[in-house]
Design an enzyme around this catalytic site. Sequence first.
Site, mmCIF file in Angstrom:
data_model
loop_
_atom_site.group_PDB
_atom_site.id
_atom_site.type_symbol
_atom_site.label_atom_id
_atom_site.label_comp_id
_atom_site.label_asym_id
_atom_site.label_seq_id
_atom_site.Cartn_x
_atom_site.Cartn_y
_atom_site.Cartn_z
ATOM 1 N N LYS A 17 0.735 -1.204 0.015
ATOM 2 C CA LYS A 17 -0.040 -0.019 0.012
ATOM 3 C C LYS A 17 1.076 1.311 -0.030
ATOM 4 O O LYS A 17 0.575 2.115 -0.624
ATOM 5 C CB LYS A 17 -1.076 0.026 1.205
ATOM 6 C CG LYS A 17 -0.597 -0.201 2.416
ATOM 7 C CD LYS A 17 -1.743 -0.322 3.427
ATOM 8 C CE LYS A 17 -1.152 -0.170 5.015
ATOM 9 N NZ LYS A 17 -0.122 -1.237 5.319
ATOM 10 N N ARG A 90 -5.599 3.267 11.374
ATOM 11 C CA ARG A 90 -5.625 1.734 11.606
ATOM 12 C C ARG A 90 -6.595 1.074 12.699
ATOM 13 O O ARG A 90 -6.406 0.136 13.022
ATOM 14 C CB ARG A 90 -4.141 1.627 12.156
ATOM 15 C CG ARG A 90 -3.198 0.749 11.086
ATOM 16 C CD ARG A 90 -1.808 0.889 11.941
ATOM 17 N NE ARG A 90 -0.906 0.151 11.152
ATOM 18 C CZ ARG A 90 0.008 0.589 10.291
ATOM 19 N NH1 ARG A 90 -0.071 1.721 9.844
ATOM 20 N NH2 ARG A 90 0.932 -0.525 9.739
ATOM 21 N N ARG A 129 11.598 -7.649 2.446
ATOM 22 C CA ARG A 129 11.848 -6.114 2.714
ATOM 23 C C ARG A 129 12.899 -6.143 4.016
ATOM 24 O O ARG A 129 13.736 -5.129 4.202
ATOM 25 C CB ARG A 129 10.554 -5.546 3.266
ATOM 26 C CG ARG A 129 10.893 -4.128 3.716
ATOM 27 C CD ARG A 129 9.369 -3.282 3.633
ATOM 28 N NE ARG A 129 8.743 -3.685 4.755
ATOM 29 C CZ ARG A 129 7.264 -3.237 5.064
ATOM 30 N NH1 ARG A 129 7.018 -2.461 3.910
ATOM 31 N NH2 ARG A 129 6.805 -3.356 6.190
ATOM 32 N N ARG A 135 14.625 -3.134 8.114
ATOM 33 C CA ARG A 135 13.663 -2.620 9.248
ATOM 34 C C ARG A 135 13.336 -3.626 10.521
ATOM 35 O O ARG A 135 13.342 -4.754 10.286
ATOM 36 C CB ARG A 135 12.198 -2.301 8.517
ATOM 37 C CG ARG A 135 12.119 -1.181 8.141
ATOM 38 C CD ARG A 135 10.648 -0.928 7.483
ATOM 39 N NE ARG A 135 9.507 -1.312 8.324
ATOM 40 C CZ ARG A 135 8.476 -1.015 8.044
ATOM 41 N NH1 ARG A 135 7.844 -0.215 6.731
ATOM 42 N NH2 ARG A 135 7.365 -1.254 8.926
ATOM 43 N N ARG A 146 2.360 -8.481 13.929
ATOM 44 C CA ARG A 146 1.480 -7.046 12.980
ATOM 45 C C ARG A 146 0.491 -7.670 12.100
ATOM 46 O O ARG A 146 -0.322 -7.002 11.993
ATOM 47 C CB ARG A 146 2.828 -6.753 12.261
ATOM 48 C CG ARG A 146 3.730 -5.578 12.927
ATOM 49 C CD ARG A 146 5.048 -5.235 12.272
ATOM 50 N NE ARG A 146 4.591 -4.411 11.252
ATOM 51 C CZ ARG A 146 5.250 -4.134 9.936
ATOM 52 N NH1 ARG A 146 6.303 -4.939 9.675
ATOM 53 N NH2 ARG A 146 4.875 -3.440 9.315
#
Length: 190
Positions: A17, A90, A129, A135, A146
């Site tokens: 997104k 969220r 990623r 990250r 998550r």
Amino acid sequence: MSHSGHVVFLGPPGSGKGTQAELLAKELGAVKISTGDILRSHVSRKTALGEVARPIMERGELVPDDLIVALIREELAGDGKRVIFDGFPRTLAQAEALDRMLSEIGQVIDRAVLLEVPEDQLVERLLKRARLEGRSDDNEATIRHRLEVYRSQTEPLVDYYRNRGILVTISGLGSIDQVFADLKEAVGWR
Ligand code: AMP
């Protein structure tokens, strides 16, 4: 193309997104607001907000609604340009707060875009990623958490926007360009 309101992107972590929101913002000459990016900037600058947010983000949980809503309120005080929201709202509380803030300034959300990607693909993408971007919230345990947080706290927003008749659902599978073509087609902005 007649479109004047703001756009929110929904979809689990790893659904792409952020990438699609960025492309759409460019296409429309809109501003992208990503709460994840803003928070990461606070963390790296070690601001007071960053210090609060860091451990929460590392656990893969959500930063409290009041802090997030305050951030957005600041951003909205800008130049009144069309906004593409990425990673916000969220929670239902955030969505309701957003509606209230916008209605105070005579603005609305007029599209919610849901990017759908199967769970196993998400984990794979997020692990990739993690390797590429380093990250700290992209390790496997946090990724799974998550995703759970998304299912329990954010997914109810799909119905919130669907009930309003502004939800657009597209598959997040395929190349970035393919997904973006589908997105423009689905929203009728091609
Ligand atoms: P993202 O880059 O959108 O995946 O966000 C990374 C992390 O920042 C999330 O896992 C949350 O800890 C935090 N975060 C980002 N946006 C929000 C939000 N709207 N509400 C609460 N926490 C958020």
